[in-house]
Every structure is written in C-alpha cells, then in structure tokens.
Design a protein around this motif. Sequence first.
Motif, PDB file in Angstrom:
ATOM      1  N   ALA A 130       0.826  -1.206   0.000  1.00 55.62           N
ATOM      2  CA  ALA A 130       0.000   0.000   0.000  1.00 55.62           C
ATOM      3  C   ALA A 130       0.865   1.262   0.000  1.00 55.62           C
ATOM      4  O   ALA A 130       0.584   2.221  -0.727  1.00 55.62           O
ATOM      5  N   GLN A 131       1.908   1.262   0.817  1.00 55.33           N
ATOM      6  CA  GLN A 131       2.801   2.428   0.864  1.00 55.33           C
ATOM      7  C   GLN A 131       3.515   2.636  -0.463  1.00 55.33           C
ATOM      8  O   GLN A 131       3.674   3.771  -0.940  1.00 55.33           O
ATOM      9  N   LEU A 132       3.946   1.540  -1.101  1.00 59.41           N
ATOM     10  CA  LEU A 132       4.652   1.646  -2.382  1.00 59.41           C
ATOM     11  C   LEU A 132       3.740   2.250  -3.449  1.00 59.41           C
ATOM     12  O   LEU A 132       4.150   3.141  -4.206  1.00 59.41           O
ATOM     13  N   ARG A 133       2.496   1.785  -3.502  1.00 55.81           N
ATOM     14  CA  ARG A 133       1.545   2.332  -4.480  1.00 55.81           C
ATOM     15  C   ARG A 133       1.255   3.809  -4.202  1.00 55.81           C
ATOM     16  O   ARG A 133       1.177   4.621  -5.132  1.00 55.81           O
ATOM     17  N   ARG A 134       1.097   4.129  -2.952  1.00 53.54           N
ATOM     18  CA  ARG A 134       0.751   5.502  -2.582  1.00 53.54           C
ATOM     19  C   ARG A 134       1.891   6.473  -2.894  1.00 53.54           C
ATOM     20  O   ARG A 134       1.682   7.551  -3.459  1.00 53.54           O
ATOM     21  N   ASP A 135       3.116   6.072  -2.563  1.00 58.14           N
ATOM     22  CA  ASP A 135       4.248   6.988  -2.701  1.00 58.14           C
ATOM     23  C   ASP A 135       4.852   7.017  -4.103  1.00 58.14           C
ATOM     24  O   ASP A 135       5.398   8.051  -4.510  1.00 58.14           O
ATOM     25  N   TYR A 136       4.764   5.896  -4.838  1.00 56.53           N
ATOM     26  CA  TYR A 136       5.512   5.817  -6.095  1.00 56.53           C
ATOM     27  C   TYR A 136       4.672   5.393  -7.298  1.00 56.53           C
ATOM     28  O   TYR A 136       5.210   5.249  -8.391  1.00 56.53           O
ATOM     29  N   GLY A 137       3.366   5.205  -7.089  1.00 53.18           N
ATOM     30  CA  GLY A 137       2.525   4.762  -8.199  1.00 53.18           C
ATOM     31  C   GLY A 137       2.669   5.606  -9.457  1.00 53.18           C
ATOM     32  O   GLY A 137       2.974   5.076 -10.543  1.00 53.18           O
ATOM     33  N   PRO A 138       2.479   6.927  -9.394  1.00 50.02           N
ATOM     34  CA  PRO A 138       2.555   7.752 -10.605  1.00 50.02           C
ATOM     35  C   PRO A 138       3.914   7.703 -11.292  1.00 50.02           C
ATOM     36  O   PRO A 138       3.988   7.550 -12.517  1.00 50.02           O
ATOM     37  N   ILE A 139       4.998   7.813 -10.528  1.00 47.86           N
ATOM     38  CA  ILE A 139       6.316   7.826 -11.175  1.00 47.86           C
ATOM     39  C   ILE A 139       6.672   6.455 -11.740  1.00 47.86           C
ATOM     40  O   ILE A 139       7.307   6.347 -12.791  1.00 47.86           O
ATOM     41  N   LEU A 140       6.221   5.381 -11.083  1.00 49.74           N
ATOM     42  CA  LEU A 140       6.470   4.048 -11.616  1.00 49.74           C
ATOM     43  C   LEU A 140       5.734   3.857 -12.939  1.00 49.74           C
ATOM     44  O   LEU A 140       6.289   3.311 -13.906  1.00 49.74           O
ATOM     45  N   ARG A 141       4.489   4.316 -12.993  1.00 48.78           N
ATOM     46  CA  ARG A 141       3.740   4.190 -14.252  1.00 48.78           C
ATOM     47  C   ARG A 141       4.396   5.007 -15.358  1.00 48.78           C
ATOM     48  O   ARG A 141       4.461   4.563 -16.505  1.00 48.78           O
TER      49      ARG A 141
ATOM     50  N   ASP B 106       3.961  -6.337 -13.905  1.00 51.71           N
ATOM     51  CA  ASP B 106       5.152  -5.537 -13.639  1.00 51.71           C
ATOM     52  C   ASP B 106       5.236  -5.176 -12.167  1.00 51.71           C
ATOM     53  O   ASP B 106       6.303  -5.250 -11.549  1.00 51.71           O
ATOM     54  N   PHE B 107       4.099  -4.782 -11.609  1.00 51.87           N
ATOM     55  CA  PHE B 107       4.085  -4.370 -10.208  1.00 51.87           C
ATOM     56  C   PHE B 107       4.331  -5.559  -9.291  1.00 51.87           C
ATOM     57  O   PHE B 107       5.036  -5.438  -8.278  1.00 51.87           O
ATOM     58  N   GLU B 108       3.776  -6.707  -9.629  1.00 51.57           N
ATOM     59  CA  GLU B 108       3.996  -7.910  -8.813  1.00 51.57           C
ATOM     60  C   GLU B 108       5.469  -8.299  -8.826  1.00 51.57           C
ATOM     61  O   GLU B 108       6.034  -8.682  -7.787  1.00 51.57           O
TER      62      GLU B 108
ATOM     63  N   LEU C 243       7.947  -6.256  -9.274  1.00 51.12           N
ATOM     64  CA  LEU C 243       8.637  -5.243  -8.475  1.00 51.12           C
ATOM     65  C   LEU C 243       8.490  -5.543  -6.991  1.00 51.12           C
ATOM     66  O   LEU C 243       9.468  -5.457  -6.228  1.00 51.12           O
ATOM     67  N   LEU C 244       7.292  -5.886  -6.568  1.00 53.48           N
ATOM     68  CA  LEU C 244       7.072  -6.225  -5.164  1.00 53.48           C
ATOM     69  C   LEU C 244       7.964  -7.373  -4.723  1.00 53.48           C
ATOM     70  O   LEU C 244       8.598  -7.327  -3.663  1.00 53.48           O
ATOM     71  N   GLU C 245       8.029  -8.411  -5.549  1.00 56.84           N
ATOM     72  CA  GLU C 245       8.856  -9.572  -5.212  1.00 56.84           C
ATOM     73  C   GLU C 245      10.331  -9.180  -5.131  1.00 56.84           C
ATOM     74  O   GLU C 245      11.047  -9.607  -4.221  1.00 56.84           O
ATOM     75  N   GLU C 246      10.763  -8.349  -6.068  1.00 53.66           N
ATOM     76  CA  GLU C 246      12.157  -7.898  -6.078  1.00 53.66           C
ATOM     77  C   GLU C 246      12.493  -7.116  -4.806  1.00 53.66           C
ATOM     78  O   GLU C 246      13.540  -7.317  -4.191  1.00 53.66           O
ATOM     79  N   LEU C 247      11.599  -6.234  -4.404  1.00 50.31           N
ATOM     80  CA  LEU C 247      11.843  -5.432  -3.212  1.00 50.31           C
ATOM     81  C   LEU C 247      11.821  -6.286  -1.945  1.00 50.31           C
ATOM     82  O   LEU C 247      12.633  -6.092  -1.032  1.00 50.31           O
ATOM     83  N   GLN C 248      10.899  -7.221  -1.872  1.00 46.56           N
ATOM     84  CA  GLN C 248      10.843  -8.097  -0.708  1.00 46.56           C
ATOM     85  C   GLN C 248      12.113  -8.938  -0.586  1.00 46.56           C
ATOM     86  O   GLN C 248      12.643  -9.134   0.516  1.00 46.56           O
ATOM     87  N   GLN C 249      12.623  -9.407  -1.728  1.00 47.04           N
ATOM     88  CA  GLN C 249      13.867 -10.175  -1.709  1.00 47.04           C
ATOM     89  C   GLN C 249      15.048  -9.309  -1.282  1.00 47.04           C
ATOM     90  O   GLN C 249      15.932  -9.765  -0.554  1.00 47.04           O
ATOM     91  N   GLU C 250      15.041  -8.048  -1.714  1.00 49.13           N
ATOM     92  CA  GLU C 250      16.132  -7.148  -1.333  1.00 49.13           C
ATOM     93  C   GLU C 250      16.095  -6.851   0.157  1.00 49.13           C
ATOM     94  O   GLU C 250      17.142  -6.805   0.816  1.00 49.13           O
ATOM     95  N   VAL C 251      14.896  -6.661   0.724  1.00 48.66           N
ATOM     96  CA  VAL C 251      14.787  -6.442   2.166  1.00 48.66           C
ATOM     97  C   VAL C 251      15.331  -7.657   2.922  1.00 48.66           C
ATOM     98  O   VAL C 251      16.098  -7.513   3.893  1.00 48.66           O
ATOM     99  N   GLU C 252      14.954  -8.844   2.493  1.00 47.09           N
ATOM    100  CA  GLU C 252      15.435 -10.064   3.148  1.00 47.09           C
ATOM    101  C   GLU C 252      16.948 -10.195   3.011  1.00 47.09           C
ATOM    102  O   GLU C 252      17.632 -10.616   3.957  1.00 47.09           O
ATOM    103  N   ARG C 253      17.494  -9.827   1.844  1.00 46.45           N
ATOM    104  CA  ARG C 253      18.947  -9.879   1.645  1.00 46.45           C
ATOM    105  C   ARG C 253      19.649  -8.931   2.610  1.00 46.45           C
ATOM    106  O   ARG C 253      20.661  -9.291   3.219  1.00 46.45           O
ATOM    107  N   ARG C 254      19.108  -7.736   2.765  1.00 42.72           N
ATOM    108  CA  ARG C 254      19.723  -6.765   3.670  1.00 42.72           C
ATOM    109  C   ARG C 254      19.654  -7.237   5.118  1.00 42.72           C
ATOM    110  O   ARG C 254      20.579  -6.998   5.896  1.00 42.72           O
ATOM    111  N   GLN C 255      18.574  -7.896   5.490  1.00 45.42           N
ATOM    112  CA  GLN C 255      18.456  -8.400   6.855  1.00 45.42           C
ATOM    113  C   GLN C 255      19.494  -9.476   7.151  1.00 45.42           C
ATOM    114  O   GLN C 255      19.956  -9.618   8.282  1.00 45.42           O
ATOM    115  N   ARG C 256      19.895 -10.229   6.126  1.00 46.05           N
ATOM    116  CA  ARG C 256      20.880 -11.303   6.305  1.00 46.05           C
ATOM    117  C   ARG C 256      22.311 -10.835   6.039  1.00 46.05           C
ATOM    118  O   ARG C 256      23.257 -11.596   6.237  1.00 46.05           O
ATOM    119  N   LEU C 257      22.463  -9.621   5.581  1.00 42.25           N
ATOM    120  CA  LEU C 257      23.733  -9.179   5.015  1.00 42.25           C
ATOM    121  C   LEU C 257      24.907  -9.301   5.976  1.00 42.25           C
ATOM    122  O   LEU C 257      25.963  -9.825   5.619  1.00 42.25           O
TER     123      LEU C 257
END
Length: 350
Positions: free
Chosen positions: A36-47, A56-58, A60-74
């Motif tokens: 919800a936050q991603l759509r609210r803050d970046y929806g227009p610029i992403l489109r 495309d959005f799905e 992106l969501l998966e990519e970001l979730q994987q990056e968050v998990e990578r950073r948590q394990r870094l």
Amino acid sequence: MATAGVPGRFYRCACFCSENLYVARYGLHVRFRDEAQLRRDYGPILRSRGCVDPKDFEELLEELQQEVERRQRLGQESAARKALIASSYRPMRKPRPREVRRCTQANATPQRTEVQPGRHHAGALGRQTALPSAEEKRIYRLPVFTVPFCQALLEELENFERSDLPKGRPNTMNNYGVLLHELGLDEPLVTPLRERFLQPLLALLYPEWGGARLDSHRAFVVKYAPGEDRELGCHYDNAELTLNVALGKTFTGGALYFGGLFQAPSALARPLEVEHVVGQGVLHRGGQLHGARALGSGERWNLVVWLRASTVRNHLCPMCLREPELVEDAGFGDGFTREEPDTVDVCALT
C-alpha cells in the motif's frame, strides 16, 4: 543524552532495510514498507517509467521483498564469507602499511588548491587540486596510488575473481566488484589510507562534514565491463565524504558526473563531468548527487571509499534524514555509535 556504548562498536540505522532500495529497471530509489505504501508513494512515477501492467508491479514487489530479506541477512552472510575467504584464499601478495605509505607518497606532486592552507598543512594540501568549475561543488582531485601499485592491486582482485570463493556485491547499484573488508584488505590498506593520509587533508577541506573525525569507512572496488555493469545511475552515498580512485584498466567513456547536494532544489542542474585518471582519486561530499556515464569500451575498475564520521551521523542518518535508530551490526556497520557525540551544527550541513 546518548547512552555510552562499547568503545569502538559501530551500528547501522534500522532504515537500511527499508530506505533507498534501488530498482534498476526503473532507475529509481524507493522507500519500501508494504504494498500500500509503495503504491501511494511511487505509483505515478512508476507508471511514467513503464510499470503499467499488474504483472510488472507484482515482479517489483517480489524484487523489493527479496532485497529487504537480503539486507536483513547481510551482516551474517558477509561475516561468513570473510571467514571462509580468510581460511581458503591464497593472496598473490599481502600489502603492508609501509608499502601503502610508499605508494601514496610517490604520487604526491604539488598542485594548486582553492584552500589557503596553514603553515603546518601546506605540504598535505599541496597534493590536491580543485577541479575546474568545481569550487562551488567542492570537488577535488588528488594523487593516491602509483600506477604500479594500481596494477598490482588489480592483479590481486582478478586473482580473487577467478577463484570459486563466494563474493558479496558492493551495493545494490553495483553487481560486479569486491568488498575489501571481506578480502581482508581493510586493516593493511584502507584503514591506514584513511587515518594517515586522508584525515589530515579532509580536516581542512571539509571541517563541517567531520573531515577531522573520520572514524570508520566502507571500501569496495567496482568493475564496469561489456556484458556487466556499464554505467551508474544518479545517487548519493551513505557517507559524509567519498573518495573514488581510478585503478584502470584501458577503457573509454565512463566519466563521473556531479550535481549539487541532494537536498537542494535543481541539484542536477549543469552537472560537472570528471574524467578518470589512473592512480588519482576524486573527493566529494557523500550527499552530492553523482553517477557514471556509460562505458564505451574496455574495463574500468575503481576503488570507492565511503568515509564516515560518527560525530556527524549520530545526529542525523544521511539516508532517512532522521535520528538514527541503532541496530547491532558487525565491523564498522554503517558508522553510527552510541557514544556521546561532540556538538556539531547539523543545520550547517544542509
């Protein structure tokens, strides 16, 4: 009042796992908490940048979730890689602090400077020069290593690259290169470079950015080549100050470009371009917007050192622009400490 921590212990800010996540396909850094936050803050610029299909959005969501998990394990994964490399890798040669001193001083030819040095610092300041038209941006070029030393360091890095040992990528924007602390080069190479050679100079060039009180760093080598990374999008660094040293090899293109501080309006108006010179480094403030033009041909390797001063960043995290929420981390972390900071006029930095 800050709580005194363990002397010498560094931390990261909790925002590391949610702020400034880079999405290469859309050339965008984003904050990510949830869908919800991603759509609210970046929806227009992403489109506007091509993220129009639900798929495309799905993705992106998966990519970001994987990056968050990578950073948590870094931190844990980086420590494991460093231990494995220390036990298994056989370096071609080991740099010594004395060799670092010789390879830097051999390049220290006097050049003009925009700063009027005091008597005791004239020798140090004479080794750097303000780049043409860069006075307002406070960007400097200075000799750092001899060309033979650059060649020897590149041979070592390529030797490591050919090994089958695990390698951590430098950051989310650079997929090819080496983290120097994992290779065991922090103590013999980068720390003496920061403490013995850079700090006396940066104390005079950037006093209000903690130049005299640099107490940690993050150092990595980035590689650009056909079929790999070829350019670097506009960004700013998680550092008070940055040193970028050209190591080689033979290449065309890839010039650095600089705008103003990221907080300033029109920060990329009339960007300044800077060509690479092997053995020489470019100094700039970490908050300065910058990037690298596309590589034309060949391979380009650069050593990048993010220089950090806890007396500055303890007041304000440069990535989330809030008081840092400290999280345990290994090594230098992201340069934050729990110790009582000296008084710094943070308003002057913005």
